[in-house]
Design a protein around this motif. Structure first.
Motif, PDB file in Angstrom:
ATOM      1  N   ALA A  12      63.906  -0.595  45.306  1.00  0.00           N
ATOM      2  CA  ALA A  12      63.753   0.614  44.494  1.00  0.00           C
ATOM      3  C   ALA A  12      65.073   0.972  43.816  1.00  0.00           C
ATOM      4  O   ALA A  12      65.089   1.367  42.630  1.00  0.00           O
ATOM      5  N   ARG A  13      66.148   0.811  44.505  1.00  0.00           N
ATOM      6  CA  ARG A  13      67.450   1.126  43.912  1.00  0.00           C
ATOM      7  C   ARG A  13      67.777   0.157  42.758  1.00  0.00           C
ATOM      8  O   ARG A  13      68.361   0.541  41.740  1.00  0.00           O
ATOM      9  N   GLU A  14      67.395  -1.127  42.938  1.00  0.00           N
ATOM     10  CA  GLU A  14      67.662  -2.103  41.869  1.00  0.00           C
ATOM     11  C   GLU A  14      66.847  -1.779  40.621  1.00  0.00           C
ATOM     12  O   GLU A  14      67.352  -1.880  39.483  1.00  0.00           O
ATOM     13  N   ILE A  15      65.579  -1.370  40.811  1.00  0.00           N
ATOM     14  CA  ILE A  15      64.746  -1.000  39.650  1.00  0.00           C
ATOM     15  C   ILE A  15      65.342   0.212  38.956  1.00  0.00           C
ATOM     16  O   ILE A  15      65.423   0.270  37.715  1.00  0.00           O
ATOM     17  N   ARG A  16      65.766   1.186  39.765  1.00  0.00           N
ATOM     18  CA  ARG A  16      66.325   2.397  39.154  1.00  0.00           C
ATOM     19  C   ARG A  16      67.633   2.083  38.437  1.00  0.00           C
ATOM     20  O   ARG A  16      67.988   2.728  37.426  1.00  0.00           O
ATOM     21  N   ALA A  17      68.358   1.089  38.893  1.00  0.00           N
ATOM     22  CA  ALA A  17      69.660   0.763  38.293  1.00  0.00           C
ATOM     23  C   ALA A  17      69.542  -0.090  37.030  1.00  0.00           C
ATOM     24  O   ALA A  17      70.558  -0.359  36.370  1.00  0.00           O
ATOM     25  N   ARG A  18      68.327  -0.547  36.653  1.00  0.00           N
ATOM     26  CA  ARG A  18      68.192  -1.378  35.464  1.00  0.00           C
ATOM     27  C   ARG A  18      68.623  -0.616  34.214  1.00  0.00           C
ATOM     28  O   ARG A  18      69.279  -1.170  33.325  1.00  0.00           O
ATOM     29  N   ARG A  19      68.207   0.625  34.135  1.00  0.00           N
ATOM     30  CA  ARG A  19      68.475   1.411  32.944  1.00  0.00           C
ATOM     31  C   ARG A  19      68.916   2.794  33.362  1.00  0.00           C
ATOM     32  O   ARG A  19      68.471   3.316  34.388  1.00  0.00           O
ATOM     33  N   ARG A  20      69.744   3.377  32.535  1.00  0.00           N
ATOM     34  CA  ARG A  20      70.135   4.764  32.810  1.00  0.00           C
ATOM     35  C   ARG A  20      68.931   5.674  32.723  1.00  0.00           C
ATOM     36  O   ARG A  20      68.766   6.603  33.498  1.00  0.00           O
ATOM     37  N   TRP A  21      68.125   5.447  31.662  1.00  0.00           N
ATOM     38  CA  TRP A  21      66.897   6.228  31.490  1.00  0.00           C
ATOM     39  C   TRP A  21      65.730   5.281  31.735  1.00  0.00           C
ATOM     40  O   TRP A  21      65.405   4.442  30.915  1.00  0.00           O
ATOM     41  N   SER A  22      65.150   5.395  32.939  1.00  0.00           N
ATOM     42  CA  SER A  22      64.088   4.468  33.331  1.00  0.00           C
ATOM     43  C   SER A  22      62.893   4.579  32.407  1.00  0.00           C
ATOM     44  O   SER A  22      62.514   5.678  31.966  1.00  0.00           O
ATOM     45  N   SER A  23      62.285   3.406  32.120  1.00  0.00           N
ATOM     46  CA  SER A  23      61.096   3.375  31.293  1.00  0.00           C
ATOM     47  C   SER A  23      59.885   3.826  32.093  1.00  0.00           C
ATOM     48  O   SER A  23      59.942   3.958  33.319  1.00  0.00           O
ATOM     49  N   GLU A  62      56.416   1.688  38.693  1.00  0.00           N
ATOM     50  CA  GLU A  62      56.761   0.780  39.789  1.00  0.00           C
ATOM     51  C   GLU A  62      57.509   1.521  40.900  1.00  0.00           C
ATOM     52  O   GLU A  62      57.270   1.298  42.101  1.00  0.00           O
ATOM     53  N   LEU A  63      58.424   2.406  40.495  1.00  0.00           N
ATOM     54  CA  LEU A  63      59.181   3.198  41.497  1.00  0.00           C
ATOM     55  C   LEU A  63      58.265   4.135  42.262  1.00  0.00           C
ATOM     56  O   LEU A  63      58.418   4.327  43.486  1.00  0.00           O
ATOM     57  N   THR A  64      57.320   4.759  41.540  1.00  0.00           N
ATOM     58  CA  THR A  64      56.374   5.641  42.223  1.00  0.00           C
ATOM     59  C   THR A  64      55.583   4.868  43.260  1.00  0.00           C
ATOM     60  O   THR A  64      55.350   5.343  44.382  1.00  0.00           O
ATOM     61  N   GLU A  65      55.149   3.655  42.905  1.00  0.00           N
ATOM     62  CA  GLU A  65      54.416   2.815  43.850  1.00  0.00           C
ATOM     63  C   GLU A  65      55.280   2.464  45.059  1.00  0.00           C
ATOM     64  O   GLU A  65      54.821   2.490  46.203  1.00  0.00           O
ATOM     65  N   LEU A  66      56.555   2.157  44.813  1.00  0.00           N
ATOM     66  CA  LEU A  66      57.452   1.808  45.921  1.00  0.00           C
ATOM     67  C   LEU A  66      57.778   3.017  46.806  1.00  0.00           C
ATOM     68  O   LEU A  66      57.802   2.907  48.026  1.00  0.00           O
ATOM     69  N   LEU A  67      58.044   4.147  46.156  1.00  0.00           N
ATOM     70  CA  LEU A  67      58.537   5.293  46.920  1.00  0.00           C
ATOM     71  C   LEU A  67      57.423   6.105  47.567  1.00  0.00           C
ATOM     72  O   LEU A  67      57.652   6.771  48.587  1.00  0.00           O
ATOM     73  N   ARG A  68      56.208   6.051  46.988  1.00  0.00           N
ATOM     74  CA  ARG A  68      55.121   6.848  47.537  1.00  0.00           C
ATOM     75  C   ARG A  68      53.978   6.005  48.101  1.00  0.00           C
ATOM     76  O   ARG A  68      53.258   6.441  48.993  1.00  0.00           O
ATOM     77  N   GLY A  69      53.805   4.844  47.587  1.00  0.00           N
ATOM     78  CA  GLY A  69      52.652   4.043  47.987  1.00  0.00           C
ATOM     79  C   GLY A  69      52.909   3.234  49.241  1.00  0.00           C
ATOM     80  O   GLY A  69      54.022   3.157  49.749  1.00  0.00           O
ATOM     81  N   GLU A  70      51.836   2.604  49.721  1.00  0.00           N
ATOM     82  CA  GLU A  70      51.923   1.738  50.893  1.00  0.00           C
ATOM     83  C   GLU A  70      52.356   0.360  50.407  1.00  0.00           C
ATOM     84  O   GLU A  70      51.542  -0.552  50.201  1.00  0.00           O
TER      85      GLU A  70
END
Length: 447
Positions: free
Chosen positions: A83-94, A100-108
């Motif tokens: 999740a941190r790597e996805i967030r670090a791809r861009r300053r302003w996430s697409s 994808e982050l929502t799925e990682l941080l909230r989903g199973e």
């Protein structure tokens, strides 16, 4: 923003950052706790101990739980790192990144083998036994907290028992050895003294207790009712406390035996003296009885008992006990003998008093007769014929053997009455011997 299922609305960048910060803090806390558990002294002791009973069963489950904890933590760390790597791809996430982050941080998003599928691993609360299970990061943290709490509870309980009981048992065992060194020289040995048997039993009990505490500490753990905190409870010291009290009783018994050993010679000498005085007093009473029977007529003299031979035999037994260091038998015997010897001396003195009572009455009558004669002489009436005749009669009775005390007392009273008439005084009431009538009544008819 669009919706995703089942995670709910797509998180925005701020929500993602806050979630990553929270999960990062939880990751750090879990890691710190796991490392502390890994380095816990109780866990290291459990790993190297030969366990039995309840502790062995609990430790097998706890080891599996700790292994599972690290598996969960590694999965949690990997998901958080992704999740941190996805967030670090861009300053302003697409939008795609946020989905994808929502799925990682909230989903199973984490798939792991179910705990029940691992050997000896406990099934966390509310989970059915399956080959694999999908978890959200929040659920994974909750599961890790459950496993950590149960593992820490077991480790802390065992460590608390090991920290408390073996050291106390060793101290009590050292005190037991000191007590044994005191006990043997004074005859407190197994088979010879009850306290010696108690020492052997306490020794066996402490040896067995230490072995059980080392191999199965949880058998001596009392959880605190109503407490859910790991390690809530206290070591169960009931067996230890019982043996400590028993050893204290033995120490008191040995102290009493030591006191008997130190004082026994003096006590035996003192007993011999008391019994000797009682014997001499009885001998004096027997001699006095013969004298009374020879010198006093018409009176009953009590029979004097023989010497206290039974007490002398018991005293000889006491001396024998002392020679053979049988202090546990000597102590109660001396206690009994001391009271019996005092009673015997009192009885001998009472017997002497009872036997010599007639002689004491005769001596009192003699003194009274001489006192009245001296009084008459001071008034110049000593040569009075009636007084002289009555004085000589009373004197012959009192100074002849055998003496009839009743007749002699009447003669003394007649002399007193005659002297009183001549002196012009009222005859005082003079008490007679025990059981006799009042002097005036007996003397009035003979005057």
């Amino acid at each position: 923003m669009g919706d995703t299922d089942p995670t709910g609305p797509v998180m925005d960048r701020d929500e993602v950052d806050r979630a990553l910060a929270r999960l990062g803090a939880e990751h750090e806390a879990v890691e710190t706790s796991l490392l502390a558990l890994q380095d816990h002294a109780g866990r290291r002791l459990l790993e190297g101990a030969r366990l039995t009973g309840r502790t062995e069963e609990r430790w097998q489950a706890t080891e599996a739980s700790i292994t599972l904890l690290w598996t969960y933590f590694d999965a949690y760390s990997g998901a958080l790192r992704t999740a941190r790597e996805i967030r670090a791809r861009r300053r302003w996430s697409s939008h795609d990144d946020l989905v994808e982050l929502t799925e990682l941080l909230r989903g199973e998003c984490v798939t792991l083998p179910d705990p029940a599928a691992a050997a000896n691993a406990p099934t966390p609360h509310g989970r059915a036994g399956r080959l694999s299970e999908r978890y959200s990061l929040a659920a994974l943290v909750e599961l890790m907290n459950e496993l950590y709490a149960s593992s820490l509870d077991m480790v802390v309980a065992a460590d608390a028992v090991w920290s408390a009981l073996p050291a106390r048992i060793d101290l009590l065992a050292a005190e037991l050895q000191r007590t044994r060194r005191l006990a043997h020289p004074v005859g407190v040995r197994p088979g010879e003294h009850p306290a010696g048997d108690d020492l052997e039993r306490i020794t066996r009990s402490l040896t067995r207790l230490r072995e059980q505490v080392i191999s199965d500490p949880l058998a001596f753990w009392k959880p605190l009712e109503g407490s859910s905190a790991p390690g809530g409870g206290r070591p169960d010291t009931a067996v230890y406390d019982r043996e400590a009290r028993a050893l204290e009783e033995v120490r008191r018994e040995i102290d009493a035996v030591l006191a008997v050993r130190q004082d026994s010679e003096k006590r035996i000498v003192r007993l011999r003296d008391v019994l000797s005085r009682a014997d001499r007093t009885l001998a004096e009473a027997r001699t006095a009885r013969g004298e009374v029977l020879a010198k006093i007529a018409a009176t009953e003299v009590p029979v004097v008992s023989g010497p206290p031979t039974a007490l002398q035999e018991q005293l000889s037994t006491a001396a024998e006990y002392r020679r053979h260091a049988q202090w546990h038998r000597l102590s109660p015997l001396l206690d009994s003998l001391e009271q019996k010897a005092e009673d015997e001396l009192v009885r001998a003195r009472e017997s002497l008093t009872a036997v010599t009572a007639p002689l004491a009455i005769r001596a009192e009558l003699r003194g009274r007769l001489d006192a009245y004669r001296a009084k008459v002489a001071r008034h110049g009436l000593a040569e009075d014929t009636v007084l002289a005749e009555r004085y000589e009669k009373a004197r012959r009775m009192l100074w002849s053997a055998p003496c009839d005390l009743r007749v002699a007392e009447e003669a003394v009273l007649r002399y007193q009455h005659a002297a009183a008439e001549l002196l012009g005084t009222t005859q005082p009431r003079v008490p007679g011997p025990p059981g006799a009538d009042a002097p005036e009544e007996r003397g009035g008819s003979g005057a």
